[in-house]
Design a protein around this motif. Sequence first.
Motif, mmCIF file in Angstrom:
data_model
loop_
_atom_site.group_PDB
_atom_site.id
_atom_site.type_symbol
_atom_site.label_atom_id
_atom_site.label_comp_id
_atom_site.label_asym_id
_atom_site.label_seq_id
_atom_site.Cartn_x
_atom_site.Cartn_y
_atom_site.Cartn_z
ATOM 1 N N LEU A 111 0.871 -1.275 -0.048
ATOM 2 C CA LEU A 111 0.009 -0.123 0.095
ATOM 3 C C LEU A 111 0.907 1.238 0.035
ATOM 4 O O LEU A 111 0.345 2.147 -0.703
ATOM 5 N N CYS A 112 1.932 1.219 0.743
ATOM 6 C CA CYS A 112 2.860 2.274 0.604
ATOM 7 C C CYS A 112 4.310 1.828 0.497
ATOM 8 O O CYS A 112 4.973 1.669 1.324
ATOM 9 N N PRO A 113 4.656 1.562 -0.957
ATOM 10 C CA PRO A 113 5.989 1.323 -1.167
ATOM 11 C C PRO A 113 7.061 2.250 -0.407
ATOM 12 O O PRO A 113 7.039 3.499 -0.805
ATOM 13 N N ARG A 114 8.248 1.651 -0.182
ATOM 14 C CA ARG A 114 9.372 2.668 0.420
ATOM 15 C C ARG A 114 8.854 3.415 1.683
ATOM 16 O O ARG A 114 9.422 4.283 1.822
ATOM 17 N N GLY A 115 7.419 3.165 1.997
ATOM 18 C CA GLY A 115 7.125 3.886 3.381
ATOM 19 C C GLY A 115 6.747 5.189 2.983
ATOM 20 O O GLY A 115 6.587 6.154 3.748
ATOM 21 N N ASN A 116 6.506 5.558 1.692
ATOM 22 C CA ASN A 116 5.840 6.874 1.340
ATOM 23 C C ASN A 116 4.268 6.931 1.424
ATOM 24 O O ASN A 116 3.641 6.719 0.352
ATOM 25 N N VAL A 117 4.082 7.537 2.517
ATOM 26 C CA VAL A 117 2.687 7.471 2.802
ATOM 27 C C VAL A 117 1.808 8.436 2.067
ATOM 28 O O VAL A 117 0.858 8.411 1.572
ATOM 29 N N PHE A 118 2.530 9.742 1.803
ATOM 30 C CA PHE A 118 2.084 10.535 1.015
ATOM 31 C C PHE A 118 1.719 10.240 -0.412
ATOM 32 O O PHE A 118 0.802 10.655 -0.850
ATOM 33 N N HIS A 119 2.648 9.664 -1.053
ATOM 34 C CA HIS A 119 2.477 9.197 -2.441
ATOM 35 C C HIS A 119 1.332 8.226 -2.429
ATOM 36 O O HIS A 119 0.236 8.178 -3.281
ATOM 37 N N CYS A 120 1.133 7.490 -1.390
ATOM 38 C CA CYS A 120 -0.012 6.573 -1.351
ATOM 39 C C CYS A 120 -1.313 7.322 -1.094
ATOM 40 O O CYS A 120 -2.187 6.973 -1.866
ATOM 41 N N LEU A 121 -1.544 8.280 -0.166
ATOM 42 C CA LEU A 121 -2.474 9.077 -0.549
ATOM 43 C C LEU A 121 -2.946 9.762 -1.292
ATOM 44 O O LEU A 121 -4.229 9.992 -1.929
ATOM 45 N N LYS A 122 -1.988 10.314 -2.243
ATOM 46 C CA LYS A 122 -1.878 10.967 -3.651
ATOM 47 C C LYS A 122 -2.568 9.980 -4.325
ATOM 48 O O LYS A 122 -3.428 10.788 -5.266
ATOM 49 N N VAL A 123 -2.098 8.906 -4.511
ATOM 50 C CA VAL A 123 -2.752 7.740 -5.463
ATOM 51 C C VAL A 123 -4.329 7.533 -4.990
ATOM 52 O O VAL A 123 -5.012 7.312 -5.916
ATOM 53 N N LEU A 124 -4.626 7.476 -3.875
ATOM 54 C CA LEU A 124 -5.978 7.162 -3.438
ATOM 55 C C LEU A 124 -6.831 8.360 -3.860
ATOM 56 O O LEU A 124 -7.979 8.141 -4.562
ATOM 57 N N VAL A 125 -6.278 9.567 -3.621
ATOM 58 C CA VAL A 125 -7.108 10.814 -3.989
ATOM 59 C C VAL A 125 -7.546 10.813 -5.532
ATOM 60 O O VAL A 125 -8.317 10.955 -6.246
ATOM 61 N N ASN A 126 -6.359 10.227 -6.202
ATOM 62 C CA ASN A 126 -6.381 10.350 -7.683
ATOM 63 C C ASN A 126 -7.344 9.340 -8.225
ATOM 64 O O ASN A 126 -8.082 9.415 -9.076
ATOM 65 N N ILE A 127 -7.426 8.116 -7.577
ATOM 66 C CA ILE A 127 -8.352 6.912 -7.988
ATOM 67 C C ILE A 127 -9.743 7.624 -7.666
ATOM 68 O O ILE A 127 -10.618 7.251 -8.508
ATOM 69 N N PHE A 128 -10.074 8.189 -6.377
ATOM 70 C CA PHE A 128 -11.283 8.381 -6.166
ATOM 71 C C PHE A 128 -11.884 9.654 -6.812
ATOM 72 O O PHE A 128 -13.061 9.614 -7.138
ATOM 73 N N SER A 129 -10.905 10.617 -7.368
ATOM 74 C CA SER A 129 -11.178 11.664 -8.181
ATOM 75 C C SER A 129 -11.662 11.310 -9.663
ATOM 76 O O SER A 129 -12.802 11.607 -10.145
ATOM 77 N N GLY A 130 -10.856 10.162 -9.980
ATOM 78 C CA GLY A 130 -11.423 9.463 -11.444
ATOM 79 C C GLY A 130 -12.785 9.010 -11.262
ATOM 80 O O GLY A 130 -13.492 8.995 -12.425
ATOM 81 N N ALA A 131 -12.935 8.127 -10.337
ATOM 82 C CA ALA A 131 -14.213 7.353 -10.272
ATOM 83 C C ALA A 131 -15.457 8.439 -10.097
ATOM 84 O O ALA A 131 -16.502 8.006 -9.951
ATOM 85 N N CYS A 132 -14.972 9.535 -9.415
ATOM 86 C CA CYS A 132 -16.326 10.417 -8.899
ATOM 87 C C CYS A 132 -16.672 11.075 -10.234
ATOM 88 O O CYS A 132 -17.752 11.926 -10.145
ATOM 89 N N VAL A 133 -16.045 11.228 -11.259
ATOM 90 C CA VAL A 133 -16.377 12.121 -12.505
ATOM 91 C C VAL A 133 -17.988 11.686 -13.135
ATOM 92 O O VAL A 133 -18.805 12.572 -13.027
ATOM 93 N N ALA A 134 -18.224 10.327 -13.316
ATOM 94 C CA ALA A 134 -19.669 9.647 -13.834
ATOM 95 C C ALA A 134 -20.421 10.215 -12.751
ATOM 96 O O ALA A 134 -21.617 10.626 -12.945
ATOM 97 N N PRO A 135 -20.331 9.828 -11.264
ATOM 98 C CA PRO A 135 -21.440 10.159 -10.470
ATOM 99 C C PRO A 135 -21.760 11.714 -10.134
ATOM 100 O O PRO A 135 -22.934 12.137 -10.108
#
Length: 307
Positions: A88-112
Amino acid sequence: MDNFQTVLRFFMNQKATIGYSFMALLTIGGERIFTLFSFQCPCNPDQNFAYGILFLLGPGLVLLVLGLFFSNKLWRLYTGCCLNPMKLCPRGNVFHCLKVLVNIFSGACVAPIMWLCVALLNGTFYECAVSGLEDTFVVDMFCKNKTLKCSAELAHVPCGKSNLSSDESQELLRMFKAQSQILGWCIIIISVTIGLLGTCYTNCRSQVSYLQLTFWKRYIEKENEQFDTFTLEYASKLAERNIKSFFENREPEKFPFPNHKSWEEISALYSFTKSEQYYSTLHRYVERDGRDYSPERRPFKMDLEHV
């Protein structure tokens, strides 16, 4: 021929815009189909709100789930994380993990968000939902300066079956529709503003220049296309070799194949660093010195549910 290639190149460069436009058309068409053939407000004080809000938010929730379901980034991040939480957080990069999650949810929210905006601009679902509200403050706001029976007949207004005068019914319907469209435009303005600010922030924080970022995006597209094509061909060759070995009843031919560790490395989410001029995990893997070319020593145990 040159003109055809120019037109094709234009559509390839604008495929994101074309995709969103096509999604908007599907959303509008879906909303019209729901309104004309499926939606019938019950005009009952106990059911209007639940029925209207279900049609207003339900399809958007389904579209959100479908958007997450078809997100390759989500499955890259999630697959195997129960056995190896560090994925979930390769190399312990929590910020990058959160950034990816925000990117995933923002892309999924377009249609709704498209569905919600189209439904609110039309106003039919909202009219049914708010007419079933029993809150005293809301009812008093709607029935201000109207006859005493307004509050009792409010739930019947969307169906045109209330005992109110035609002028009062039309005024209430116009009020409902105006409120619905205001909410719709507010959501559109907020979404566009957040999208613009998010894009500006992302580009401002980019570690590469605009042209290199453009090249990076093109590379990722081509890598994914080539990977899909090559895996299809390679899987066909492997299947043919195994079937031939089975039917001809002989040892299979030697067939080079990446080991499990290699698959794990190229499946990880990629994070860019200035010290490494790589554009994906696959690019980093093939350029790395001391790669492990050894095959698997024993068959990897797979979950039968995924076979």
